[in-house]
Design a protein around this motif. Sequence first.
Motif, short mmCIF file in Angstrom:
data_model
loop_
_atom_site.label_atom_id
_atom_site.label_comp_id
_atom_site.label_asym_id
_atom_site.label_seq_id
_atom_site.Cartn_x
_atom_site.Cartn_y
_atom_site.Cartn_z
N ALA A 1 105.76 22.39 -95.18
CA ALA A 1 105.32 21.64 -96.36
C ALA A 1 105.03 22.58 -97.52
O ALA A 1 105.41 22.32 -98.67
CB ALA A 1 104.11 20.78 -96.03
N PHE A 2 104.37 23.68 -97.24
CA PHE A 2 104.05 24.66 -98.28
C PHE A 2 105.33 25.29 -98.83
O PHE A 2 105.51 25.41 -100.05
CB PHE A 2 103.12 25.74 -97.73
CG PHE A 2 102.77 26.80 -98.73
CD1 PHE A 2 101.94 26.51 -99.78
CD2 PHE A 2 103.28 28.08 -98.60
CE1 PHE A 2 101.62 27.48 -100.72
CE2 PHE A 2 102.97 29.06 -99.52
CZ PHE A 2 102.13 28.76 -100.58
N GLY B 1 108.26 23.96 -98.76
CA GLY B 1 108.97 22.91 -99.48
C GLY B 1 108.46 22.76 -100.91
O GLY B 1 109.24 22.52 -101.83
N ALA B 2 107.15 22.90 -101.10
CA ALA B 2 106.59 22.83 -102.45
C ALA B 2 107.10 23.99 -103.31
O ALA B 2 107.41 23.81 -104.49
CB ALA B 2 105.07 22.85 -102.38
N ILE B 3 107.23 25.16 -102.71
CA ILE B 3 107.76 26.31 -103.45
C ILE B 3 109.22 26.09 -103.80
O ILE B 3 109.66 26.38 -104.91
CB ILE B 3 107.55 27.60 -102.64
CG1 ILE B 3 106.06 27.92 -102.53
CG2 ILE B 3 108.31 28.77 -103.25
CD1 ILE B 3 105.73 29.05 -101.61
N VAL B 4 110.00 25.54 -102.86
CA VAL B 4 111.42 25.27 -103.11
C VAL B 4 111.57 24.24 -104.22
O VAL B 4 112.42 24.39 -105.11
CB VAL B 4 112.13 24.82 -101.82
CG1 VAL B 4 113.52 24.30 -102.10
CG2 VAL B 4 112.18 25.96 -100.81
N CYS B 5 110.76 23.18 -104.20
CA CYS B 5 110.82 22.17 -105.26
C CYS B 5 110.47 22.77 -106.62
O CYS B 5 111.13 22.48 -107.62
CB CYS B 5 109.88 21.01 -104.95
SG CYS B 5 110.52 19.85 -103.76
N MET C 1 111.57 18.93 -97.01
CA MET C 1 110.73 19.90 -96.32
C MET C 1 109.26 19.52 -96.42
O MET C 1 108.48 19.78 -95.50
CB MET C 1 110.96 21.30 -96.89
CG MET C 1 112.31 21.87 -96.56
SD MET C 1 112.63 23.42 -97.40
CE MET C 1 111.54 24.50 -96.50
N MET C 2 108.85 18.90 -97.53
CA MET C 2 107.46 18.49 -97.66
C MET C 2 107.16 17.22 -96.86
O MET C 2 106.05 17.04 -96.37
CB MET C 2 107.11 18.26 -99.14
CG MET C 2 107.00 19.53 -99.92
SD MET C 2 106.31 19.29 -101.57
CE MET C 2 107.57 18.34 -102.37
N VAL C 3 108.14 16.34 -96.72
CA VAL C 3 107.92 15.06 -96.06
C VAL C 3 108.05 15.16 -94.54
O VAL C 3 107.32 14.50 -93.81
CB VAL C 3 108.91 14.00 -96.61
CG1 VAL C 3 108.88 12.73 -95.80
CG2 VAL C 3 108.61 13.72 -98.07
N SER C 4 108.93 16.01 -94.04
CA SER C 4 109.22 16.02 -92.61
C SER C 4 108.02 16.33 -91.71
O SER C 4 107.89 15.71 -90.66
CB SER C 4 110.38 16.96 -92.30
OG SER C 4 110.08 18.28 -92.60
N TRP D 1 112.02 10.78 -86.21
CA TRP D 1 113.08 11.74 -85.90
C TRP D 1 113.07 12.89 -86.91
O TRP D 1 113.48 14.00 -86.60
CB TRP D 1 114.45 11.06 -85.89
CG TRP D 1 114.84 10.49 -87.21
CD1 TRP D 1 114.60 9.24 -87.66
CD2 TRP D 1 115.53 11.16 -88.27
NE1 TRP D 1 115.08 9.08 -88.93
CE2 TRP D 1 115.67 10.25 -89.33
CE3 TRP D 1 116.04 12.45 -88.43
CZ2 TRP D 1 116.29 10.57 -90.52
CZ3 TRP D 1 116.67 12.77 -89.63
CH2 TRP D 1 116.79 11.84 -90.65
N ILE D 2 112.57 12.62 -88.12
CA ILE D 2 112.53 13.65 -89.16
C ILE D 2 111.62 14.79 -88.74
O ILE D 2 111.88 15.96 -89.01
CB ILE D 2 112.07 13.04 -90.50
CG1 ILE D 2 113.09 12.01 -90.99
CG2 ILE D 2 111.88 14.12 -91.55
CD1 ILE D 2 112.63 11.24 -92.22
N ALA D 3 110.53 14.46 -88.03
CA ALA D 3 109.55 15.47 -87.64
C ALA D 3 110.12 16.47 -86.65
O ALA D 3 109.60 17.58 -86.51
CB ALA D 3 108.32 14.79 -87.05
N GLU D 4 111.20 16.12 -85.97
CA GLU D 4 111.82 17.06 -85.03
C GLU D 4 112.41 18.27 -85.74
O GLU D 4 112.62 19.31 -85.13
CB GLU D 4 112.92 16.35 -84.24
CG GLU D 4 112.40 15.25 -83.33
CD GLU D 4 113.52 14.51 -82.65
OE1 GLU D 4 114.69 14.96 -82.73
OE2 GLU D 4 113.24 13.48 -82.03
#
Length: 66
Positions: free
Chosen positions: A40-41, A43-47, A15-18, A30-33
């Motif tokens: 990203a924010f 994703g940081a919370i999930v990590c 989620m942070m990289v996509s 293709w990841i950005a799709e």
Amino acid sequence: MKILGGIVFLIGLFMMVSPQAVLGLQELRWIAEYSFPGEAFLGAIVCSGSLLLFGKTKESNSVNSH
């Protein structure tokens, strides 16, 4: 629980990289799709939350132990 923590951590990392994948290699665009605003924010919370699933570590025998 450690396996679940690792899976959740990888999801958060994705989620942070996509959202940034659109700026990188053509092969990774293709990841950005799959990204959405604020991913990203989130994703940081999930990590960060996934670290709770790894469990407590053993206390080390430090100098202060009796």
